[in-house]
Scaffold this active site. Structure first.
Site, PDB file in Angstrom:
ATOM      1  CG  HIS A 145      -1.879  -0.951   1.399  1.00 51.49           C
ATOM      2  ND1 HIS A 145      -2.746  -0.970   2.452  1.00 51.49           N
ATOM      3  CD2 HIS A 145      -2.227  -1.984   0.609  1.00 51.49           C
ATOM      4  CE1 HIS A 145      -3.583  -1.989   2.316  1.00 51.49           C
ATOM      5  NE2 HIS A 145      -3.275  -2.634   1.212  1.00 51.49           N
ATOM      6  NE  ARG A 153      -5.078   0.083  -0.862  1.00 47.23           N
ATOM      7  CZ  ARG A 153      -5.795   0.033   0.266  1.00 47.23           C
ATOM      8  NH1 ARG A 153      -6.713  -0.912   0.416  1.00 47.23           N
ATOM      9  NH2 ARG A 153      -5.593   0.881   1.241  1.00 47.23           N
ATOM     10  CE1 TYR A 163     -10.967   2.581   6.823  1.00 47.14           C
ATOM     11  CE2 TYR A 163     -11.102   1.640   4.622  1.00 47.14           C
ATOM     12  CZ  TYR A 163     -10.961   1.487   5.993  1.00 47.14           C
ATOM     13  OH  TYR A 163     -10.824   0.237   6.525  1.00 47.14           O
ATOM     14  CG  ASP A 199     -10.079  -0.849  -1.542  1.00 45.03           C
ATOM     15  OD1 ASP A 199     -11.260  -0.803  -1.936  1.00 45.03           O
ATOM     16  OD2 ASP A 199      -9.704  -1.517  -0.557  1.00 45.03           O
ATOM     17  CG  HIS A 234     -12.155   1.422   0.841  1.00 42.54           C
ATOM     18  ND1 HIS A 234     -11.054   2.243   0.724  1.00 42.54           N
ATOM     19  CD2 HIS A 234     -11.692   0.282   1.385  1.00 42.54           C
ATOM     20  CE1 HIS A 234      -9.990   1.625   1.184  1.00 42.54           C
ATOM     21  NE2 HIS A 234     -10.345   0.439   1.590  1.00 42.54           N
ATOM     22  CD  GLU A 283      -9.530  -3.904  -2.689  1.00 41.90           C
ATOM     23  OE1 GLU A 283      -8.345  -3.571  -2.899  1.00 41.90           O
ATOM     24  OE2 GLU A 283      -9.966  -4.168  -1.555  1.00 41.90           O
ATOM     25  CD  GLU A 299     -12.045  -5.337   1.537  1.00 42.28           C
ATOM     26  OE1 GLU A 299     -11.033  -5.252   0.838  1.00 42.28           O
ATOM     27  OE2 GLU A 299     -12.322  -4.533   2.439  1.00 42.28           O
ATOM     28  NE  ARG A 341      -8.322  -7.972  -2.961  1.00 41.51           N
ATOM     29  CZ  ARG A 341      -8.163  -7.450  -1.746  1.00 41.51           C
ATOM     30  NH1 ARG A 341      -9.085  -6.692  -1.216  1.00 41.51           N
ATOM     31  NH2 ARG A 341      -7.084  -7.715  -1.045  1.00 41.51           N
ATOM     32  CG  ASP A 394      -8.641  -5.683   9.456  1.00 35.86           C
ATOM     33  OD1 ASP A 394      -8.342  -4.598   8.923  1.00 35.86           O
ATOM     34  OD2 ASP A 394      -9.413  -6.505   8.939  1.00 35.86           O
ATOM     35  CD  GLU A 398      -5.034  -5.733   1.113  1.00 29.40           C
ATOM     36  OE1 GLU A 398      -5.918  -6.574   1.366  1.00 29.40           O
ATOM     37  OE2 GLU A 398      -5.226  -4.509   1.166  1.00 29.40           O
ATOM     38  CD1 TRP A 416     -18.673   0.940   5.413  1.00 32.46           C
ATOM     39  CD2 TRP A 416     -16.598   1.337   4.769  1.00 32.46           C
ATOM     40  NE1 TRP A 416     -17.862   0.605   6.436  1.00 32.46           N
ATOM     41  CE2 TRP A 416     -16.579   0.826   6.060  1.00 32.46           C
ATOM     42  CE3 TRP A 416     -15.376   1.643   4.134  1.00 32.46           C
ATOM     43  CZ2 TRP A 416     -15.398   0.631   6.752  1.00 32.46           C
ATOM     44  CZ3 TRP A 416     -14.217   1.446   4.811  1.00 32.46           C
ATOM     45  CH2 TRP A 416     -14.233   0.948   6.115  1.00 32.46           C
TER      46      TRP A 416
HETATM   47  O1  KDG Z   1     -11.561  -4.182   8.361  1.00 32.46           O
HETATM   48  C1  KDG Z   1     -11.688  -3.497   7.163  1.00 32.46           C
HETATM   49  C2  KDG Z   1     -10.370  -3.419   6.449  1.00 32.46           C
HETATM   50  O2  KDG Z   1      -9.738  -4.658   6.515  1.00 32.46           O
HETATM   51  C3  KDG Z   1     -10.544  -3.058   4.993  1.00 32.46           C
HETATM   52  O3  KDG Z   1     -11.147  -1.826   4.867  1.00 32.46           O
HETATM   53  C4  KDG Z   1      -9.219  -3.077   4.286  1.00 32.46           C
HETATM   54  O4  KDG Z   1     -10.261  -2.603   2.202  1.00 32.46           O
HETATM   55  C5  KDG Z   1      -9.328  -3.083   2.809  1.00 32.46           C
HETATM   56  C6  KDG Z   1      -8.257  -3.740   2.050  1.00 32.46           C
HETATM   57  O5  KDG Z   1      -8.435  -3.906   0.850  1.00 32.46           O
HETATM   58  O6  KDG Z   1      -7.253  -4.094   2.644  1.00 32.46           O
HETATM   59 MG    MG Z   2     -10.346  -3.422   0.191  1.00 32.35          MG
END
Ligand code: KDG
Ligand code: MG
Length: 405
Positions: free
Chosen positions: A122, A147, A159, A212, A214, A238, A264, A285, A318, A341, A405
């Protein structure tokens, strides 16, 4: 190999992680990741109160049957809490099976399809200049794909863009409630193509780039952005839209050749079935942790492979080192693996709590050969870092409307 005990640990060695430990009557221990960012304790209760009592005494080798028992047997199928809980158990069972066999999990999946795992990092910043400097640093580290996210002028705290800040995803503040961030689609759409134009001007076309969204756009807005980004040849765009309506991706697809990635927040193969079979996306993803574990991810990868869709598992900070290790085994095996990623684990104390089998070098992850998934968890060390309630932010328009989101 009967399950004798299931323990759940919730700790914050830099991030909140939910770790599942399954013990067996032959003395083996399996580890799984069941971290659902911002809703961790719901998964803990699901496992402790509802799953664990049903599994004591069952044969830990019966991974498929246990998966079906927890999925079909609960009556309440799917959903992030259920599927993250199943994932924590499933990953731990694969870890146990590998340890019992004396083999790394990828061997149980069918062996290696490649020697190393390509990753994307990132680069982010408050300005285009800052973001591109960050990109330059990652190129110097050997990253082959990155990214790009940049704060949108006029939108305070966009964000995922605080360069160099450890908690740049959540923007975790001292408040114990979700932070709120402004959103404006016009400002965003007017800005992002310039970021990629400048990136290509400065670094050329060898480095692969992603972005991304989001899930902040509508389908036709996403189509416009993807079309405007075509000259900059993204590896993928993404989460261009929220994806309850899988057919929305077909609309985007009809307008653009920019490759699309999503998944995701998906929990099961059913969430991506139409996207895969209609070839509306290019990268899936889903994450082992949120999508039912290794058993379910293997099935998703196999379905995707029939339609030339590649896997690109979600790999934010996370997801714990256990979740990342589970991905590494899947990635080394999956014939249709695309990219992972990966931005690292943030050093200490994470590395003391989780000893993992992954090494980053020049844009790739290498996986050590160890039985199971290859992670060790130090419970005593982990207990020094208690859970801290924290939330993802919410977005609102200037007039106060809560945004997607
Ligand atoms: O918990 C949410 C995050 O893991 C997320 O927003 C991260 O979008 C994300 C990514 O592509 O890593
Ligand atoms: Mg993402």
């Amino acid at each position: 190999m009967k399950i004798s005990e299931i323990k759940v640990f919730v700790n914050c060695p830099g991030r909140n992680f939910v770790t599942v430990k399954i013990e067996t009557d032959n003395g083996l221990v399996g580890l799984g990741d069941a971290t659902l960012n911002g809703r961790e304790l719901a998964v803990v209760a699901y496992i402790e109160k509802h799953i664990a009592p049903c599994l004591i005494g069952k044969d830990a080798h019966q991974i498929e049957d246990i998966w079906q028992y927890l999925y079909k047997g609960a009556y309440w199928r799917k959903g992030p809490i259920t599927m993250t809980a199943i994932a924590g158990i499933d990953i731990a069972l694969w870890d146990l099976k590998g340890k019992a066999a004396g083999l790394p999990v990828y061997q149980l999946l069918g062996g290696k399809s490649r020697a190393k795992i390509k990753v994307y990092g990132h680069a982010n910043g408050n300005t285009i200049e800052e973001t591109l400097n960050h990109l330059g640093q990652l190129i110097d580290l050997g990253y082959k794909a990155v990214r790009l996210q940049c704060a949108i002028p006029g939108l305070e705290g966009t964000y995922g863009t605080l360069a160099g800040k450890k908690d740049y995803y959540e923007l975790q503040s001292s408040r114990s409630l979700p932070p709120e961030q402004p959103w404006d689609t016009t400002k965003y759409l007017n800005f992002i193509p310039t970021l990629f134009q400048k990136a290509r001007e400065k670094y050329g076309y060898d480095i692969e780039l992603t972005h991304d969204v989001h899930s902040r756009l509508t389908p036709i807005e996403a189509a416009r952005l993807a079309k405007e980004l075509e000259p900059y040849r993204l590896l993928f765009l993404e989460d261009a839209i929220p994806s309850e309506n899988q057919a929305d991706f077909t609309l985007i697809r009809q307008h653009t050749i920019t490759p699309l990635a999503v998944g995701e927040v998906y929990n099961t193969i059913w969430d991506s079935k139409e996207l895969i079979t209609s070839q509306a996306i290019d990268y899936l993803r889903s994450a082992a942790t949120h999508s039912g574990g290794i058993t379910s991810m293997r099935r998703q990868a196999d379905l995707a492979s029939l339609y030339k869709v590649r896997t690109a598992p979600h790999g934010p900070p996370d997801i714990s080192p256990i979740g990342h290790a589970a991905h590494a085994h899947l990635n080394i095996w999956a014939p249709n693996f695309g990219i992972q990623e990966f931005i690292g684990f943030g050093g200490e104390p994470m590395n003391q709590v989780f000893r993992h089998p992954l090494t980053f070098e020049a844009g790739y992850l290498y996986l050590d050969d160890q039985p199971g998934i290859g992670v060790e968890f130090d419970e005593v060390e982990a207990s020094r870092y208690p859970y801290k309630r924290s939330y993802l932010p919410v977005s609102r328009l200037e007039d106060g409307t809560l945004w997607d989101w």
